[in-house]
Design a protein around this motif. Structure first.
Motif, short mmCIF file in Angstrom:
data_model
loop_
_atom_site.label_atom_id
_atom_site.label_comp_id
_atom_site.label_asym_id
_atom_site.label_seq_id
_atom_site.Cartn_x
_atom_site.Cartn_y
_atom_site.Cartn_z
N ILE A 1 0.69 -1.04 -0.21
CA ILE A 1 -0.03 0.00 -0.10
C ILE A 1 1.00 1.13 0.24
O ILE A 1 0.57 2.22 -0.69
CB ILE A 1 -0.80 -0.24 1.01
CG1 ILE A 1 -1.87 -1.32 1.24
CG2 ILE A 1 -1.60 1.34 1.53
CD1 ILE A 1 -2.77 -1.50 2.33
N TYR A 2 1.94 1.23 0.84
CA TYR A 2 2.82 2.33 0.90
C TYR A 2 3.46 2.66 -0.57
O TYR A 2 3.35 3.88 -0.99
CB TYR A 2 3.94 1.96 1.86
CG TYR A 2 3.73 2.20 3.23
CD1 TYR A 2 2.58 2.40 3.74
CD2 TYR A 2 5.10 2.36 4.18
CE1 TYR A 2 2.33 2.74 5.24
CE2 TYR A 2 4.54 2.75 5.42
CZ TYR A 2 3.29 2.86 5.98
OH TYR A 2 3.20 3.02 7.31
N LYS A 3 3.74 1.58 -1.21
CA LYS A 3 4.61 1.68 -2.62
C LYS A 3 3.47 2.28 -3.53
O LYS A 3 3.76 3.02 -4.39
CB LYS A 3 5.07 0.34 -3.02
CG LYS A 3 6.16 -0.22 -2.29
CD LYS A 3 6.57 -1.45 -2.89
CE LYS A 3 7.79 -2.19 -1.87
NZ LYS A 3 8.17 -3.57 -2.33
N GLY A 4 2.22 1.87 -3.42
CA GLY A 4 1.26 2.21 -4.25
C GLY A 4 1.00 3.67 -4.25
O GLY A 4 0.98 4.34 -5.26
N VAL A 5 0.90 4.34 -2.94
CA VAL A 5 0.73 5.87 -2.91
C VAL A 5 1.86 6.64 -3.13
O VAL A 5 1.94 7.57 -3.56
CB VAL A 5 0.33 6.38 -1.51
CG1 VAL A 5 -1.07 5.56 -1.33
CG2 VAL A 5 1.07 5.81 -0.25
N MET A 6 2.96 5.97 -3.11
CA MET A 6 4.34 6.63 -3.39
C MET A 6 4.77 6.67 -4.68
O MET A 6 5.78 7.38 -5.41
CB MET A 6 5.69 5.95 -2.89
CG MET A 6 5.56 6.05 -1.08
SD MET A 6 5.28 7.72 -0.67
CE MET A 6 6.99 8.50 -1.35
N LYS A 7 4.14 5.84 -5.75
CA LYS A 7 4.34 5.82 -7.19
C LYS A 7 4.48 7.18 -7.86
O LYS A 7 3.66 8.20 -7.52
CB LYS A 7 3.35 4.81 -7.97
CG LYS A 7 3.58 3.53 -7.57
CD LYS A 7 2.57 2.88 -8.50
CE LYS A 7 2.71 1.22 -8.42
NZ LYS A 7 1.94 0.45 -9.23
N GLY A 8 5.56 7.48 -8.55
CA GLY A 8 5.59 8.63 -9.05
C GLY A 8 6.19 9.90 -8.15
O GLY A 8 6.54 11.02 -8.92
#
Length: 406
Positions: free
Chosen positions: A396-403
Motif C-alpha cells: 500500500i505504501y508503494k502504491g501511494v508513493m508511485k511517481g
C-alpha cells in the motif's frame, strides 16, 4: 523514507492503538525507514513528537483558538460541551503538528479519523496520506450520548461526529480497516467510497511478545486461585462495570479466583468504589498502569473483555498468542477473530448473567479452558503473522508513493 505515524489519541497507554504504533514503528525501522510518532500525552494537555521529546503545551495554543472560535461567532459549537471540546482539541493538535512541520516527511500514516482530517488540511499537497482506522468514533460517541454525554443538544453532537467520521475516512489516499464490520459501517453509513478502503488485519510481533512474557512480573498469582485478567482502558465503553457485577455473582458460586484489572482511565475511581461496595476488595485487584501485560498473561487462566463496542482488540490478540481462553463481548469485529466454542467464548454485551456463567464454566472445566487457549494460539500464530501484515502494508505504501521522487 521518513515516515510520520500520527494519532489523535493519547500515547503511551495500555493496549490498543499504542501497542500497534510501537510495533509498526519498530517494523518500519527494521526496514531502514526513519519514523516519528505524533500524539497527545496521557492527560491531553500537550501534543508531542513522542520519540523526539518535542512537546507543545495545550495552554500555549488555546488563546489563539479562543480568539477565533468565540461564542459570539460560533454559538452552535458552544451549545454542546463535547463538540466544543473536540473542536478545540483538534485545532490544538492541528496547530501543533503545523508547528513541528510536515514538510520533512515522505509519507504520513494516521491512526484515526480525527488525526487524518487534521493532517490532511495542513500537510504538503503531494505528501501521501494513509489512514488506518481502528474503530468508529461516531459509533462510540452514540453510546456516550445515551449516558454520560446526554443533553438537549445530543442530536447536534451526533451529526457533528458523523460528519467528522466521513471527513476523516475520506481525507486519505487510502483508508485501511482490519475487518468487514468496519468496512460496512464506513461504506453504508458514512458514504466512504468502497474503492478507497483496503481490508488489512494487524500484523503482530509474536516473537517479541513471547520474549516479553518470559520476563519476571512484580505480580505473582496467588496460591490455589485461578486468575482472570482484564487489560485496557478503564472507560465506560469497555463495560468493566458489567464485569464487576458479574464477578459479584460469581463470588456467590465460588471463591477460587481473583481478577486483575490492568490499566487506567476516567472510570478508575468509580470502578474501585463499585468493587468495594460489592464486597470484592479481596477478589478484584486494580493494578494501575502496567508495561508487563505479556508477563501478566502468562500467569492468567482466563482473559476477559466485556466491551460494549470494539474493532479488533490488541488485548485479545495478545491473549490468543499467550494461549489463554478468552471471553469477549459479541460486538463489532470481535466475532471475526473469535470462533465461539472453538477459540474462545462470545457473550452478549451487558449480559452479566451470561458473563458469570461463562466465567464459571471455564473455571470449572479445566479441559475446555485449556482447549480454547490451545486452539486460540494455533490460530493466532498463523493469522497474526507480522511478516504477512507488513508485506501487505508496504504494498500500500508503494502504491501511494508511485511517481513521487524520494
Amino acid at each position: 523514507m521518513k515516515i510520520l505515524l500520527a494519532t489523535y489519541w493519547p500515547i503511551p497507554h495500555v493496549g490498543g492503538v499504542w501497542s500497534y504504533l510501537k510495533q509498526l514503528a519498530s517494523a518500519l525501522e527494521s526496514y531502514g525507514h526513519e519514523v516519528d510518532i505524533l500524539g497527545y500525552d496521557e492527560e491531553n494537555l500537550s501534543v508531542g513528537l513522542y520519540n523526539q521529546g518535542r512537546v507543545i503545551q495545550r495552554e500555549k495554543i488555546i488563546p489563539i483558538i479562543n480568539a477565533n472560535l468565540n461564542e459570539k461567532n460560533y454559538p452552535e459549537m458552544y451549545a454542546n460541551f463535547l463538540v466544543k471540546w473536540t473542536e478545540f482539541q483538534r485545532y490544538v493538535y492541528e496547530l501543533s503538528a503545523a508547528y513541528f512541520g510536515l514538510e520533512k516527511y515522505d509519507l504520513i500514516h494516521t491512526q484515526d479519523v480525527i488525526s487524518t482530517y487534521c493532517l490532511s488540511r495542513i500537510k504538503p499537497k503531494d505528501t501521501p496520506l494513509i489512514a488506518t482506522i481502528h474503530g468508529s468514533v461516531a459509533h462510540e460517541i452514540r453510546l456516550q450520548l445515551e449516558t454520560v454525554h446526554k443533553s438537549d443538544t445530543s442530536d447536534m453532537a451526533r451529526s457533528y461526529y458523523d460528519i467528522l467520521e466521513n471527513k476523516g475516512a475520506t481525507s486519505a489516499n487510502v483508508t485501511i480497516v482490519c475487518n468487514q464490520w468496519l468496512k460496512k459501517i464506513l461504506t453504508n453509513e458514512f458514504n466512504v467510497p468502497e474503492q478507497q478502503i483496503k481490508v488489512l488485519h494487524y500484523g503482530f510481533d509474536t516473537e517479541q511478545f513471547l520474549l516479553k512474557s518470559r520476563q519476571q512480573s512484580t505480580m505473582l498469582r496467588p496460591d490455589n486461585k485461578k486468575v482472570i485478567l482484564y487489560a485496557g482502558r478503564l472507560v465506560e465503553l469497555k463495560g468493566i462495570n458489567f464485569l464487576i457485577s458479574a464477578l459479584r455473582d460469581l463470588k456467590e458460586i465460588r471463591d477460587d479466583w481473583v481478577c486483575w484489572i490492568a490499566g487506567t482511565g476516567e472510570q478508575e475511581a468509580e470502578l474501585k468504589a463499585q468493587a468495594s461496595s460489592l464486597g470484592l476488595d479481596h477478589h478484584i485487584i486494580f493494578l494501575g498502569k502496567r508495561d508487563d501485560v505479556p508477563s501478566l498473561l502468562k500467569q492468567t487462566d482466563i482473559f476477559v473483555l466485556p466491551t460494549l463496542i470494539e474493532n479488533q482488540p490488541i488485548s485479545v490478540i495478545e491473549a490468543q498468542i499467550a494461549g489463554k481462553a478468552v471471553i469477549a463481548s459479541d460486538v463489532g469485529g470481535i466475532p471475526e477473530v473469535i470462533e465461539h466454542g472453538v477459540t474462545g467464548l462470545l457473550t452478549p454485551a451487558k449480559n452479566t448473567a451470561m458473563l458469570t456463567n461463562n466465567l464459571n464454566l471455564l473455571l470449572s472445566n479445566n479441559k475446555l479452558r485449556k482447549l480454547l487457549g490451545s486452539n486460540a494460539k494455533k490460530w493466532g500464530m498463523t493469522h497474526w503473522s507480522i511478516d504477512s501484515g507488513m508485506l501487505k502494508l508496504m504494498e500500500i505504501y508503494k502504491g501511494v508513493m508511485k511517481g513521487r521522487s524520494i
